[in-house]
Every structure is written in C-alpha cells, then in structure tokens.
Design a protein around this motif. Structure first.
Motif, mmCIF file in Angstrom:
data_model
loop_
_atom_site.group_PDB
_atom_site.id
_atom_site.type_symbol
_atom_site.label_atom_id
_atom_site.label_comp_id
_atom_site.label_asym_id
_atom_site.label_seq_id
_atom_site.Cartn_x
_atom_site.Cartn_y
_atom_site.Cartn_z
ATOM 1 N N ILE A 216 0.833 -1.209 0.000
ATOM 2 C CA ILE A 216 0.000 0.000 0.000
ATOM 3 C C ILE A 216 0.865 1.255 0.000
ATOM 4 O O ILE A 216 0.586 2.223 -0.718
ATOM 5 C CB ILE A 216 -0.942 -0.010 1.215
ATOM 6 N N ARG A 244 -6.591 3.740 7.390
ATOM 7 C CA ARG A 244 -5.949 4.648 6.425
ATOM 8 C C ARG A 244 -6.104 6.085 6.904
ATOM 9 O O ARG A 244 -7.201 6.529 7.254
ATOM 10 C CB ARG A 244 -6.614 4.482 5.076
ATOM 11 N N THR A 292 -7.099 1.974 -1.469
ATOM 12 C CA THR A 292 -6.452 1.190 -0.424
ATOM 13 C C THR A 292 -6.867 -0.274 -0.520
ATOM 14 O O THR A 292 -6.033 -1.183 -0.395
ATOM 15 C CB THR A 292 -6.800 1.761 0.956
ATOM 16 N N ASP A 295 -5.140 -1.846 -3.578
ATOM 17 C CA ASP A 295 -3.741 -2.174 -3.348
ATOM 18 C C ASP A 295 -3.596 -3.365 -2.398
ATOM 19 O O ASP A 295 -2.689 -4.181 -2.552
ATOM 20 C CB ASP A 295 -3.003 -0.958 -2.788
#
Length: 531
Positions: A216, A244, A292, A295
């Motif tokens: 990420i 995140r 996110t 990934d």
C-alpha cells in the motif's frame, strides 16, 4: 552701381552677419535639441509602454499558470483511483530481491608502474679524442657524478614502486572488503525477503501485515496525501483490517481560477464554491478508501487475503477540548469476489461505497464521525484466539435468509436493548417489521414508529413517506426506517427535510446488532446497484 561701404560700415555689416549666423546656429541647435528631446520622450514613452505591456503579460501569464496548476491539481485528485489502474501490479518477492553485481577493481594510476631510470639517460656524452687526451680527470669526474645521479634515481624509483605496490595492495584489500560487505547486505536483504515470502505463504500475521503495508505504501499518491496506514491480519478469516489516514478538506484547492485585473493591477482569485469543494472532498475520500482496498488485494498468492476492511480517519483536534482525535469518516468491508467485480475506471466512488454497504459520514468535510465497523485499536485483533474467530464466523446469521418471524424478533431485541420498552407489532405486507414502540426516557422518550425493510435492493422512496404518514396518525415524536440494504437520494433528502426520521442502512444495522446484542450477523447477497 551699388555704393561701396566704408571701413566701419563693413565692419558693422560683418559683425551683424556673424551675429545673424550665430543666432541661426543657436536656433538650429535649439531645434535639434528640441527634436532630440521629443525623440527621447517618445522613446521613453514607448519603452514605458513596452514595459507596461510586458508586465501585464507577465501578470496574465502568472495568473494563467496558477489557474492551470489548480486545474492540474484537481484532475490529479480526481484520478487517484484510476491512476495506474491498469499498470498497478503486485510487488512480487522476486522484485523485492536484490541482485548482486560485482564491481570491477579499478585502482586507477596505482595499476601502472613508473618507468625505471635507464643509464643511457644519465651517462655523459662520449668525449672527443682531444678531450680524452687533455681532460681525462674531468671526464672521470663527470662519469662518477652521472653514476651517482643514476644510483639516486634508481633508489627513488624503488622507494616509489614499493609505496605504489603497498597502496595498490591496500586499495585491493579495501575493494575486497567493500564487495564482501555489499554481498553480505544483499544476502541479508534477500534472506529477509525469503523469510517474508515464507511467512506470507504460511499466513503468518506479522508477515502478511508487513507485506500489505509495503504494497500500500509503495503505491504513489499525489503530494499532501498522507501515506500513514496501520494493518492487522486475521489468518483464519483471511481478512485484512486497514486504518488509512485521510487528508482534511483543505487538500481541495479553494480557488477555482486566477485572473489579472489591469485597471487595479491586482490578481483576483475566483473561489471554488463550497458545494463543489465538499463534493470533491467526499469523492476523494471514497477514492482513497477504494484505492487502499485495491492495493491490499494485490497481495500474492491470492488465497492469503479473502476480505479487506478499511477505516478512513483524519487526524485533527477537538475544537471544544483541544485534544487530538481521529474521527472515522468511512468504514467498509468487501470480499475479493465483490471487489473483483468492480470496474474501477467506470464507477462512481461514492456510489461504489454504497454498493459495498459502507458506513460513510454524511458530512465528511466537517469531520463528522461515524462508528466504524471494526475497532480502530488494531492490537485487539492481533491477539484474538483464532478458534473463537472461526467459531463466530461459522455461527453468523444471514439477515436476508431469516424467516419473517425471526427477523421481527431480532429487530425487537435490538430496539429493546436500545431503550424501547412497550412494543406493539403490526402486520406487514412487505416481509418486514412495522412496530409502534415507546421510549420511557424522560427527556428523549416518546412514541416511536419503527419500520424495518428486509430488502436486497434499494428501498423505494415511498417507504419514508408512508412512515411519515404513520407518524402523524400515531402522533409519534420520532420515526426509524431500518433496512438490510440501502436508501436512495430521494429518501435521504426527505428524511433531512422532515427532521424527525432516522435512517439505518445495512452496515449500520449490522453494527448495532453487534454492539447492543453481541451478535455477529451477515447482511447477505445484495442486488447490484445502478448509477
């Protein structure tokens, strides 16, 4: 015949002519100076006009460049999800390994010895016959001095050569040591990669977490977008939990356009409308969360992660207390199968989050927090007994597969746990629950009409209008419309205008059941949303 002037008259005439010529010369000089001054003024005026024009052009070009930069920034933020969507690939372990390429030893000048001294360059010139006859002693002296110089040169050469060879050996030893250290570092790095690969394939939580963070964080993002993430891995569920860090709304340029106003000699900023800023920020937040997840699903082998859950939060300070806090703006979970059905280059990020039954802040630009679907303290998940997690997964109930009486019982249990005491259930023709309940709280209490729609698709807007009618009929202070799926924009708009109706969508219902009843339930398979 003209009369000839006398001597004095001629002198006066000549003087008058000279004065006249002098006046004419002065007049011509004044006119020349006047013309030169006018030419200078015209040149100065033209230069000033040129400078003014150049200044205006520079200001206009600067305003255009700033506008172009703003447009480019907006385009960059709008394309976060789709940028490199096709070229993005998993960072394989082979790519993480480093090859060792030996460097050739290059000692430079040390590799080449100097030319040794030769006697031919030192010996005296052969003497002539006459010199040999009369200067024999001098010849012998010159020969002896040449031998001394030659001997000294040989000694210097030998000293220099020994020093060169010693320096060469030292340089070679240093090169060998440097190469050995480089190889050891490469071998150590590759050993750690091998260890990481074995850990990931064995579904070791620490290895999967390290590898996921690497994937990420290696995904490039525009400037000012935080890269901070934290992950936890549940091996039995093959689920990755990601927190995140999101930017705040200031990341959206507040100026739409720059223009230079010549009359005021000022660059004017045209502000971006607040509505557009909020829409773009909400879109950016949705893009970052989806990216996110994208990934995270890049990890190989694919069997390591079957589900990814993401909490998107912002670091800020509470305006009332001044203490730092991290409100969660988005919380979503999706399986690999669900995510692989998405066409990232064609979807609307906000609609995609609704399709995935995400919990989304109604006002993310104001940092209005939502309660996430998993605890932001990831340490709790890193030490959970795997057997308990598996048992919880095996026992989860699917809401859409419940019988109507079971669903009614669950809804009643939920709202009774939330403070409702009296409960009267009415017949429902749409496979849901219609109930009139009473909250005995002395301040916030009163009659509440509850309607629960066990739907797999969007709830029609008529449902909220019907609820408002029942509220009027029952003289209820509040109304709650619950669904296993989601509501459309018209329903949310009506609820906002009404002011006394609360909407609860599938993800929030799932979370409330877990919070108040301690039950881990699954919504079930929902219909695909259309844009």
């Amino acid at each position: 015949m003209a009369r000839k002037r006398g001597f004095f008259a001629e002198m006066a005439y000549q003087r008058e002519q000279a004065e006249r010529r002098e006046r004419q010369e002065r007049t011509r000089a004044a006119r020349e100076a006047e013309r030169a001054e006018r030419a200078r003024q015209r040149a100065a005026a033209q230069t000033n006009r040129d400078m003014q024009a150049a200044y205006v052009r520079a200001q206009q070009e600067d305003a255009a460049a700033r506008t172009s930069a703003t447009h480019a920034r907006i385009a960059e933020l709008a394309g976060i999800l789709t940028s490199a969507a096709f070229s993005a690939s998993a960072v394989t372990f082979d790519q993480l390994r480093r090859p060792f390429e030996a460097r050739r030893f290059n000692p430079g000048r040390l590799a080449h010895a100097q030319q040794p001294p030769y006697w031919q360059n030192y010996q005296p010139k052969p003497p002539s016959a006459l010199s040999r006859l009369f200067s024999k002693a001098k010849i012998q002296q010159e020969f002896a001095e040449a031998q001394v110089r030659f001997t000294e040169a040989k000694e210097r050469f030998q000293v220099n050569e020994r020093q060169r060879l010693a320096a060469l050996a030292q340089a070679e030893t240093k090169h060998t040591n440097t190469e050995r250290n480089r190889r050891e570092k490469v071998d150590e790095h590759n050993r750690r990669v091998d260890e990481l690969e074995r850990g990931v394939k064995a579904k070791s939580p620490k290895a999967v977490e390290d590898y996921s963070e690497l994937l990420i964080e290696m995904s490039p993002l525009p400037e000012d977008i935080p890269m901070d993430i934290e992950v936890a891995y549940q091996p039995d569920a093959r689920k990755l939990l990601v927190i995140r860090e999101l930017p705040d709304v200031a990341v959206i340029p507040g100026v739409r356009e720059f223009s230079y106003v010549r009359s005021r000699d000022e660059t004017v900023e045209k502000p971006r409308p607040q509505k557009e800023i909020r829409q773009r920020y909400a879109d950016l937040v949705a893009q970052l969360v989806l990216r996110t997840m994208r990934d995270a699903f890049q990890i190989r082998p694919t069997g390591v992660i079957d589900e990814v859950a993401v909490n998107g939060q912002v670091s800020t300070r509470n305006k009332a207390t001044g203490r730092p806090e991290k409100p969660c703006l988005v919380s979503v979970s999706a399986t690999r199968a669900q995510f692989e059905e998405l066409v990232l280059t064609e979807l609307d990020p906000a609609e995609c989050l609704r399709h995935l039954s995400a919990l989304v802040s109604p006002h993310p630009w104001d940092l209005e927090a939502i309660r996430p679907i998993f605890d932001p303290d990831l340490s709790k998940y890193r030490f959970v007994d795997a057997r308990d997690a598996a048992a919880g997964l095996d026992s989860r109930r699917v809401l859409l597969e419940m019988a109507p009486v079971e669903f009614e019982h669950l809804v009643r249990q939920l709202f009774e746990a939330m403070g409702m005491k009296a409960w009267v259930t009415q017949a429902s023709r749409d496979d849901g629950v219609d109930a009139v309940a009473v909250n005995e709280d002395p301040i916030m209490g009163g009659t509440c009409v509850i309607q629960a729609k066990r739907y797999s698709g969007i709830v029609p807007a008529d449902a909220v209008r019907a609820l408002a009618g029942v509220m009027d009929d029952k003289r209820a202070s509040r109304g709650v419309l619950v669904t296993t799926s989601w509501f459309g924009k018209a329903t949310h708009d009506f609820s906002s205008r009404h002011g006394r109706i609360q909407l609860i969508e599938g993800p929030q219902l799932k979370h409330l059941v877990a919070e108040h009843l301690g039950k881990d339930v699954v919504i079930g398979e929902l219909k695909r949303r259309t844009r």
